[in-house]
Design an enzyme around this catalytic site. Structure first.
Site, short mmCIF file in Angstrom:
data_model
loop_
_atom_site.label_atom_id
_atom_site.label_comp_id
_atom_site.label_asym_id
_atom_site.label_seq_id
_atom_site.Cartn_x
_atom_site.Cartn_y
_atom_site.Cartn_z
N ARG A 65 0.83 -1.21 0.00
CA ARG A 65 0.00 0.00 0.00
C ARG A 65 0.86 1.26 0.00
O ARG A 65 0.52 2.27 -0.58
CB ARG A 65 -0.91 0.02 1.24
CG ARG A 65 -1.93 -1.09 1.28
CD ARG A 65 -2.73 -1.06 2.59
NE ARG A 65 -3.62 -2.19 2.67
CZ ARG A 65 -4.84 -2.23 2.12
NH1 ARG A 65 -5.30 -1.20 1.46
NH2 ARG A 65 -5.60 -3.29 2.25
N ARG A 91 -9.66 3.49 -0.33
CA ARG A 91 -8.57 2.66 0.21
C ARG A 91 -8.25 3.12 1.62
O ARG A 91 -8.39 4.32 1.93
CB ARG A 91 -7.30 2.82 -0.62
CG ARG A 91 -7.45 2.52 -2.07
CD ARG A 91 -7.44 1.04 -2.34
NE ARG A 91 -7.38 0.78 -3.75
CZ ARG A 91 -7.40 -0.44 -4.27
NH1 ARG A 91 -7.51 -1.50 -3.49
NH2 ARG A 91 -7.34 -0.62 -5.57
N ASN A 107 -11.23 14.29 4.95
CA ASN A 107 -12.07 13.24 4.36
C ASN A 107 -13.53 13.60 4.53
O ASN A 107 -13.90 14.28 5.48
CB ASN A 107 -11.79 11.91 5.07
CG ASN A 107 -12.61 10.77 4.49
OD1 ASN A 107 -12.74 10.65 3.26
ND2 ASN A 107 -13.16 9.92 5.34
N HIS A 109 -17.26 11.66 4.83
CA HIS A 109 -17.83 10.33 5.09
C HIS A 109 -19.35 10.46 5.15
O HIS A 109 -19.86 11.41 5.78
CB HIS A 109 -17.27 9.79 6.42
CG HIS A 109 -17.73 8.40 6.70
ND1 HIS A 109 -17.22 7.31 6.03
CD2 HIS A 109 -18.66 7.92 7.55
CE1 HIS A 109 -17.81 6.21 6.48
NE2 HIS A 109 -18.69 6.55 7.40
N THR A 141 -6.88 10.95 10.69
CA THR A 141 -5.86 10.48 11.62
C THR A 141 -5.60 9.01 11.30
O THR A 141 -6.19 8.47 10.37
CB THR A 141 -6.34 10.63 13.08
OG1 THR A 141 -7.57 9.91 13.23
CG2 THR A 141 -6.55 12.09 13.45
C1 GAR Z 1 -19.42 9.81 -1.17
O1 GAR Z 1 -20.70 9.50 -0.71
C2 GAR Z 1 -18.43 9.82 -0.02
O2 GAR Z 1 -18.97 10.33 1.17
C3 GAR Z 1 -18.12 8.36 0.12
O3 GAR Z 1 -18.04 7.88 -1.20
C4 GAR Z 1 -18.85 8.68 -2.04
C5 GAR Z 1 -17.99 9.20 -3.15
O4 GAR Z 1 -18.77 9.88 -4.11
N1 GAR Z 1 -16.91 8.14 0.83
C6 GAR Z 1 -16.74 7.15 1.70
O5 GAR Z 1 -17.59 6.31 1.94
C7 GAR Z 1 -15.39 7.12 2.36
N2 GAR Z 1 -15.39 6.26 3.50
P1 GAR Z 1 -18.07 10.78 -5.20
O6 GAR Z 1 -16.97 9.93 -5.85
O7 GAR Z 1 -19.17 11.07 -6.18
O8 GAR Z 1 -17.51 12.00 -4.53
#
Ligand code: GAR
Length: 209
Positions: A65, A91, A107, A109, A141
């Site tokens: 990674r 990832r 990030n 979420h 983090t």
């Molecule tokens: C979004 O809903 C984001 O919050 C989620 O993936 C999607 C990406 O959409 N992220 C996660 O779940 C991270 N743990 P996008 O590619 O259209 O921005």
């Protein structure tokens, strides 16, 4: 010079586009210098190129990674990025990358953290039966989806919601929340050499215990 942002994205890239549009409108004073994807077929790469933003695919191997992260970090540094934005980057980051950019990775979420960390957060929320869902922007983090929270938006869960309908309603709020939270982060100077993020998520001075 506006701060330069590096983006990591694995998929559709709609949050990246929302941030790019906020910058174009002048609502967010920053510049996206480079988008990197671990997936060659990520729509985010094509969207970046359409917007005239440099975009690169770097191959990812779960066996090493850090190799991806070293290469991505080197490219971000060469592009002068002072802030890294995860926009649907699917990832796990290793401690190596988090330590390379301490307090300088954000990030988004799709849940009201600390509830429903990890994958399929919207499905987890539906299965748990919560009546309010939402999204969170936080500083990254070493612990997954656990860093100091910069902002949240709530979304009601409707009786007939499916994972898709709830995800779509949360996504609309993500697109508003992410540029706002980045703007506040930059305005506060968090992690930009003027202070550091403490566990409580407030601005602390670098010499504070
Ligand atoms: C979004 O809903 C984001 O919050 C989620 O993936 C999607 C990406 O959409 N992220 C996660 O779940 C991270 N743990 P996008 O590619 O259209 O921005």
């Amino acid at each position: 010079m506006p701060p330069r942002i590096g983006v990591l994205a694995s998929g559709r890239g709609s949050n990246f586009v929302a941030i790019a549009e906020a910058i174009r409108r002048g609502d967010l004073k920053a510049e996206i210098a480079l988008l990197i994807s671990d997936r060659k077929d990520a729509a985010a790469l094509a969207k970046a190129r359409e917007l005239g933003i440099a975009a690169e695919h770097i191959p990812y191997s779960v066996k090493d990674r850090e190799a991806f992260e070293r290469a991505a970090g080197d490219r971000f540094d060469e592009a002068g990025c002072s802030l890294i934005i995860l926009a649907g980057y699917m990832r796990l980051l290793t401690p190596y990358f988090v330590r390379r950019y301490p307090g300088r990775i954000l990030n988004i979420h799709p849940s009201l953290l600390p509830s429903f960390r990890g994958l399929h957060a919207q499905k987890q929320a539906l299965e748990f039966g919560v009546k309010i869902a939402g999204c969170t922007v936080h500083v990254v983090t070493e612990e997954l989806d656990a860093g100091p929270i910069l902002g949240q938006r709530a979304v009601p869960v409707l009786e007939d919601d499916t994972e898709d309908t709830l995800s779509a309603r949360i996504l609309e709020q993500e697109h508003r929340l992410y540029p706002e939270a980045i703007g506040r982060y930059l305005a506060d100077g968090v992690g930009m050499g003027q202070g550091s993020v403490t566990a409580a998520g407030r601005l602390g001075q670098p010499d504070e215990g």
